[in-house]
Design a protein around this motif. Structure first.
Motif, PDB file in Angstrom:
ATOM      1  N   ASP A   1      38.179   4.553  57.833  1.00  0.00           N
ATOM      2  CA  ASP A   1      38.266   5.024  56.531  1.00  0.00           C
ATOM      3  C   ASP A   1      38.227   6.695  56.375  1.00  0.00           C
ATOM      4  N   VAL A   2      37.819   7.186  57.252  1.00  0.00           N
ATOM      5  CA  VAL A   2      37.553   8.682  57.297  1.00  0.00           C
ATOM      6  C   VAL A   2      38.202   9.255  58.363  1.00  0.00           C
ATOM      7  N   ARG A   3      38.726  10.467  58.768  1.00  0.00           N
ATOM      8  CA  ARG A   3      39.220  11.233  59.673  1.00  0.00           C
ATOM      9  C   ARG A   3      38.335  11.000  60.907  1.00  0.00           C
ATOM     10  N   PRO A   4      38.768  10.665  62.100  1.00  0.00           N
ATOM     11  CA  PRO A   4      38.049  10.726  63.187  1.00  0.00           C
ATOM     12  C   PRO A   4      37.853  11.998  63.856  1.00  0.00           C
ATOM     13  N   GLY A   5      36.309  12.206  64.221  1.00  0.00           N
ATOM     14  CA  GLY A   5      35.970  13.786  64.605  1.00  0.00           C
ATOM     15  C   GLY A   5      35.936  13.989  66.009  1.00  0.00           C
ATOM     16  N   MET A   6      35.554  15.400  66.189  1.00  0.00           N
ATOM     17  CA  MET A   6      35.261  15.658  67.643  1.00  0.00           C
ATOM     18  C   MET A   6      33.859  15.453  68.314  1.00  0.00           C
ATOM     19  N   THR A   7      33.062  15.089  67.116  1.00  0.00           N
ATOM     20  CA  THR A   7      31.712  14.789  67.465  1.00  0.00           C
ATOM     21  C   THR A   7      31.418  13.706  66.394  1.00  0.00           C
ATOM     22  N   GLY A   8      30.469  12.874  66.513  1.00  0.00           N
ATOM     23  CA  GLY A   8      30.056  11.817  65.434  1.00  0.00           C
ATOM     24  C   GLY A   8      28.521  11.252  65.831  1.00  0.00           C
ATOM     25  N   TRP A   9      28.171  10.526  65.051  1.00  0.00           N
ATOM     26  CA  TRP A   9      26.715   9.713  64.784  1.00  0.00           C
ATOM     27  C   TRP A   9      26.628   8.908  65.953  1.00  0.00           C
ATOM     28  N   ALA A  10      27.780   8.373  66.528  1.00  0.00           N
ATOM     29  CA  ALA A  10      27.272   7.522  67.864  1.00  0.00           C
ATOM     30  C   ALA A  10      27.137   8.475  69.097  1.00  0.00           C
ATOM     31  N   GLN A  11      27.843   9.475  69.072  1.00  0.00           N
ATOM     32  CA  GLN A  11      27.587  10.244  70.294  1.00  0.00           C
ATOM     33  C   GLN A  11      26.125  10.953  70.550  1.00  0.00           C
ATOM     34  N   LEU A  12      25.488  11.061  69.340  1.00  0.00           N
ATOM     35  CA  LEU A  12      24.190  11.518  69.314  1.00  0.00           C
ATOM     36  C   LEU A  12      23.198  10.620  69.779  1.00  0.00           C
ATOM     37  N   HIS A  13      23.558   9.354  69.863  1.00  0.00           N
ATOM     38  CA  HIS A  13      22.653   8.288  70.377  1.00  0.00           C
ATOM     39  C   HIS A  13      22.847   7.653  71.752  1.00  0.00           C
ATOM     40  N   GLY A  14      23.550   8.801  72.708  1.00  0.00           N
ATOM     41  CA  GLY A  14      23.631   8.504  74.246  1.00  0.00           C
ATOM     42  C   GLY A  14      24.899   7.809  74.378  1.00  0.00           C
ATOM     43  N   ARG A  15      25.908   8.497  74.517  1.00  0.00           N
ATOM     44  CA  ARG A  15      27.245   7.762  74.877  1.00  0.00           C
ATOM     45  C   ARG A  15      27.007   6.879  75.984  1.00  0.00           C
ATOM     46  N   ASN A  16      26.193   7.239  77.298  1.00  0.00           N
ATOM     47  CA  ASN A  16      26.347   6.270  78.082  1.00  0.00           C
ATOM     48  C   ASN A  16      25.302   5.378  78.129  1.00  0.00           C
ATOM     49  N   SER A  17      24.241   5.640  77.356  1.00  0.00           N
ATOM     50  CA  SER A  17      23.173   4.645  77.006  1.00  0.00           C
ATOM     51  C   SER A  17      23.404   3.402  76.174  1.00  0.00           C
ATOM     52  N   LEU A  18      24.457   3.685  75.239  1.00  0.00           N
ATOM     53  CA  LEU A  18      24.970   2.454  74.576  1.00  0.00           C
ATOM     54  C   LEU A  18      25.636   1.312  75.188  1.00  0.00           C
ATOM     55  N   ARG A  19      24.775   0.323  75.377  1.00  0.00           N
ATOM     56  CA  ARG A  19      25.500  -0.527  76.514  1.00  0.00           C
ATOM     57  C   ARG A  19      26.424  -1.567  75.958  1.00  0.00           C
ATOM     58  N   SER A  20      26.717  -1.528  74.543  1.00  0.00           N
ATOM     59  CA  SER A  20      27.759  -2.266  73.965  1.00  0.00           C
ATOM     60  C   SER A  20      28.651  -1.523  72.969  1.00  0.00           C
TER      61      SER A  20
ATOM     62  N   GLU B   1      29.274  -2.904  70.051  1.00  0.00           N
ATOM     63  CA  GLU B   1      28.809  -3.115  68.986  1.00  0.00           C
ATOM     64  C   GLU B   1      27.877  -2.082  68.539  1.00  0.00           C
ATOM     65  N   GLN B   2      27.355  -1.554  69.525  1.00  0.00           N
ATOM     66  CA  GLN B   2      26.172  -0.602  69.282  1.00  0.00           C
ATOM     67  C   GLN B   2      26.938   0.874  68.640  1.00  0.00           C
ATOM     68  N   ARG B   3      27.937   1.218  69.291  1.00  0.00           N
ATOM     69  CA  ARG B   3      28.659   2.206  69.377  1.00  0.00           C
ATOM     70  C   ARG B   3      29.229   2.280  67.515  1.00  0.00           C
ATOM     71  N   PHE B   4      29.824   0.970  67.279  1.00  0.00           N
ATOM     72  CA  PHE B   4      30.546   0.946  66.173  1.00  0.00           C
ATOM     73  C   PHE B   4      29.605   0.720  64.880  1.00  0.00           C
ATOM     74  N   LYS B   5      28.315   0.091  65.092  1.00  0.00           N
ATOM     75  CA  LYS B   5      27.160   0.244  64.242  1.00  0.00           C
ATOM     76  C   LYS B   5      26.968   1.588  63.752  1.00  0.00           C
ATOM     77  N   TYR B   6      26.771   2.631  64.867  1.00  0.00           N
ATOM     78  CA  TYR B   6      26.676   3.945  64.184  1.00  0.00           C
ATOM     79  C   TYR B   6      27.820   4.713  63.602  1.00  0.00           C
ATOM     80  N   ASP B   7      29.153   4.205  63.936  1.00  0.00           N
ATOM     81  CA  ASP B   7      30.237   4.619  63.266  1.00  0.00           C
ATOM     82  C   ASP B   7      30.131   4.174  61.734  1.00  0.00           C
ATOM     83  N   ILE B   8      29.834   2.938  61.636  1.00  0.00           N
ATOM     84  CA  ILE B   8      29.974   2.421  60.116  1.00  0.00           C
ATOM     85  C   ILE B   8      28.720   3.188  59.277  1.00  0.00           C
ATOM     86  N   GLU B   9      27.758   3.261  60.093  1.00  0.00           N
ATOM     87  CA  GLU B   9      26.485   3.818  59.545  1.00  0.00           C
ATOM     88  C   GLU B   9      27.050   5.207  58.768  1.00  0.00           C
ATOM     89  N   TYR B  10      27.814   5.956  59.865  1.00  0.00           N
ATOM     90  CA  TYR B  10      28.027   7.214  59.207  1.00  0.00           C
ATOM     91  C   TYR B  10      29.073   7.139  58.059  1.00  0.00           C
TER      92      TYR B  10
END
Length: 219
Positions: free
Chosen positions: A140-159, A161-170
């Motif tokens: 629904d928004v333009r994609p970004g160079m950085t985002g809310w999910a990236q700040l929560h540990g790209r390699n520590s997000l094990r699924s 669903e966790q990544r998309f949860k932060y995207d939707i939260e943003y």
């Protein structure tokens, strides 16, 4: 998304992003050129070894070509197949990736209006059929160079669903304050080299969802 959020994106976020990308390109032009020279030799493929472009879905799933510095070579095995990612990642490529320098050409995407400085990361086009209805709102928004999910540990997000949860939260809470917070946290992560993505860390999203469906059928 509220009317206030839409006005913020149109009247404040987009102009600031455009000017920020333009200033960054000018200020970082020496680094930009130096990286091009290093990749020219490191990837052993001339000018073809400098940039990487790929179709990605943007706002409202409109397809655009994302631009990145090429962190891997095009080396192939005896059968002509590309070698595994880890084998094609050179020392220069690893440095470019670990410092997020590989993302710099996306400043051009921002100037073109394909991307924003901040937003959900643009993923592969082949993933589009595998999103849930809620997850698809990341577009629904333009994609970004950085985002809310990236700040929560790209390699520590094990699924995924966790990544998309932060995207939707943003997407649901986009605001000037939130964007400002993401900018400062991103700078901090870059300085500390946190959140670096290593090749082969997770299954592709389509593979992940197919495996999920198969497991659900067995139950």
């Amino acid at each position: 998304m509220t009317t206030q959020q839409k006005l913020y994106i149109r009247l404040i976020k987009r102009p600031i992003g455009f000017l920020g990308a333009l200033m960054a390109l000018i200020l970082l032009s020496p680094l930009f050129v130096a990286t091009m020279v290093l990749l020219f030799f490191a990837n052993k493929n001339g000018f073809k070894g400098i940039f990487f472009t790929q179709d990605r879905p943007g706002k409202n799933e409109k397809i655009f070509k994302v631009i990145k510095f090429k962190s891997m070579t095009d080396e192939r095995d005896a059968e002509g197949k590309l070698l595994p990612d880890a084998q094609r990642l050179t020392k220069v490529g690893r440095f470019v990736r670990s410092t997020s320098i590989d993302e710099l050409p996306q400043l051009i995407n921002i100037l073109k209006g394909d991307m924003a400085l901040i937003g959900p990361r643009p993923l592969l086009v082949k993933y589009l059929p595998y999103y849930t209805e809620e997850e698809s709102h990341r577009h629904d928004v333009r994609p970004g160079m950085t985002g809310w999910a990236q700040l929560h540990g790209r390699n520590s997000l094990r699924s995924w669903e966790q990544r998309f949860k932060y995207d939707i939260e943003y997407v649901n809470n986009v605001s000037f304050i939130m964007d400002l917070k993401i900018v400062f946290m991103t700078i901090k992560n870059i300085i500390k080299s946190e959140g670096v993505v290593e090749p082969g860390f997770m299954d592709d999203f389509d593979v992940y969802r197919i495996k999920q469906a198969a497991n659900n059928e067995k139950k």
